[in-house]
Design an enzyme around this catalytic site. Structure first.
Site, PDB file in Angstrom:
ATOM      1  N   GLU A  78       0.829  -1.221   0.000  1.00  0.00           N
ATOM      2  CA  GLU A  78       0.000   0.000   0.000  1.00  0.00           C
ATOM      3  C   GLU A  78       0.857   1.262   0.000  1.00  0.00           C
ATOM      4  OE1 GLU A  78      -4.036  -1.339   2.353  1.00  0.00           O
ATOM      5  OE2 GLU A  78      -2.160  -1.253   3.467  1.00  0.00           O
ATOM      6  N   ALA A 100       6.389   9.214   2.780  1.00  0.00           N
ATOM      7  CA  ALA A 100       7.634   8.508   3.101  1.00  0.00           C
ATOM      8  C   ALA A 100       7.875   7.396   2.083  1.00  0.00           C
ATOM      9  CB  ALA A 100       7.557   7.930   4.502  1.00  0.00           C
ATOM     10  N   SER A 105       8.120   4.308   6.188  1.00  0.00           N
ATOM     11  CA  SER A 105       6.923   5.016   6.665  1.00  0.00           C
ATOM     12  C   SER A 105       6.481   4.496   8.023  1.00  0.00           C
ATOM     13  CB  SER A 105       5.780   4.813   5.674  1.00  0.00           C
ATOM     14  OG  SER A 105       4.581   5.305   6.248  1.00  0.00           O
ATOM     15  N   HIS A 107       3.620   4.554   8.949  1.00  0.00           N
ATOM     16  CA  HIS A 107       2.319   3.907   8.762  1.00  0.00           C
ATOM     17  C   HIS A 107       2.458   2.388   8.654  1.00  0.00           C
ATOM     18  CE1 HIS A 107      -0.447   7.279   8.605  1.00  0.00           C
ATOM     19  NE2 HIS A 107       0.541   7.962   8.058  1.00  0.00           N
ATOM     20  N   ASP A 114      -3.296   9.179  10.640  1.00  0.00           N
ATOM     21  CA  ASP A 114      -3.568  10.515  10.100  1.00  0.00           C
ATOM     22  C   ASP A 114      -5.015  10.848  10.429  1.00  0.00           C
ATOM     23  OD1 ASP A 114      -1.043  10.537   9.012  1.00  0.00           O
ATOM     24  OD2 ASP A 114      -1.704  10.018   6.989  1.00  0.00           O
ATOM     25  N   GLU A 164       3.518  18.140   9.263  1.00  0.00           N
ATOM     26  CA  GLU A 164       2.280  17.375   9.047  1.00  0.00           C
ATOM     27  C   GLU A 164       1.410  17.479  10.296  1.00  0.00           C
ATOM     28  OE1 GLU A 164       2.844  13.321   7.782  1.00  0.00           O
ATOM     29  OE2 GLU A 164       3.689  13.930   5.856  1.00  0.00           O
ATOM     30  N   HIS A 167      -0.585  14.100  11.434  1.00  0.00           N
ATOM     31  CA  HIS A 167       0.012  12.770  11.650  1.00  0.00           C
ATOM     32  C   HIS A 167       0.398  12.588  13.124  1.00  0.00           C
ATOM     33  CE1 HIS A 167       2.719   9.320  10.271  1.00  0.00           C
ATOM     34  NE2 HIS A 167       3.150   9.554  11.488  1.00  0.00           N
TER      35      HIS A 167
HETATM   36 ZN   LIG Z   1       0.752  10.035   8.240  1.00  0.00          ZN
END
Ligand SMILES: [Zn+2]
Length: 255
Positions: A78, A100, A105, A107, A114, A164, A167
């Protein structure tokens, strides 16, 4: 005394792992440790324990209708897709600023989320999460639940990611509060902790009823690091995703 034996692979897991351009994901979170934050199929996932804590935080602020999750856990596949789509749609400069690289990342850890203010036309890459109203209340309260605003404007050079406001990253309490009070990014915090070796000179953080001690243990070269924990001590150990472990212990003040 309890003796824990840690292996080098343990460096790469735990709520304090540092994942950035320099330190990639080294261990994937097992699928069974992920849970949906809104209970629907194919929806947004986080590490099961973190999902519960995020819900507690949102419930405490009565903000589940005003704040929505936009993106949580992402698989490598993803993250690759998001990166490549953004390259095509937004170009290289934008993508490098806000997305990223695959395997770099947060994530992919299941520890990041987020968030957006709930309004029409939510931007998937840059959700609107302003420094006012309920979003700001979340930002101020969430460190008590272990979350930090991860990519702040003043830390862009250190984190390597643009500002960000949306985040959030789970690092655990009271690490989140210490980072907020001392205005440290996760990069700076894990580096700072290296000055606090376990058993010698821990970082001491007093709470109302207990004292938290935080310290660093460098991983042994032989692939087995032993850590002695005193009896009847509540403790938590996380890898730093670099070279060692962060040990957190809680001691009752009455002891
Ligand atoms: Zn994020």
């Amino acid at each position: 005394m309890k003796t824990l034996k840690l292996h080098n692979k343990d460096i790469y897991r735990g709520s304090l792992i540092l994942v950035n351009k320099q330190y990639p994901i080294r261990m994937n979170i097992p699928a069974q440790n992920l849970a949906s934050i809104n209970g629907e199929k194919n929806s947004i996932l986080m590490e099961t324990r973190v999902k519960t804590i995020l819900k507690q935080c949102m419930d405490a602020l009565f903000c589940t209708k005003q704040i929505v999750a936009v993106s949580g856990f992402r698989s490598l596949h993803e993250q690759k897709e998001i990166y490549e789509n953004s390259l095509m749609e937004n170009g290289k400069e934008f993508t490098e600023k806000f997305v990223a690289l695959p395997n770099h990342s947060e994530h992919q850890t299941g520890l990041a989320i987020d968030l957006a203010e709930n309004r029409p036309n939510i931007d998937f890459i840059r959700p609107y999460f302003p420094y006012k109203g309920i979003c700001q209340k979340f930002r101020e309260k969430s460190p008590l639940f272990g979350f930090i605003e991860r990519y702040q404007k003043s830390k862009e050079k250190i984190t390597g990611i643009s500002h960000e406001p949306w985040h959030f990253r789970y690092v655990g309490f009271p690490h989140s509060t210490i980072m907020t009070e001392k205005k440290l990014s996760l990069e700076e915090y894990v580096e700072l902790l290296k000055q606090y070796p376990y058993k010698k000179q821990p970082l001491i953080y007093p709470l109302e009823n207990c004292t938290v001690e935080i310290s660093y243990v460098k991983a042994a070269a032989c692939n087995e690091t032993t850590i002695d924990i005193p009896n009847n001590t509540t403790y938590q150990i996380s890898g730093n995703n670099m070279d060692g472990f962060i040990v957190t212990t809680w001691r009752n003040k009455s002891e």
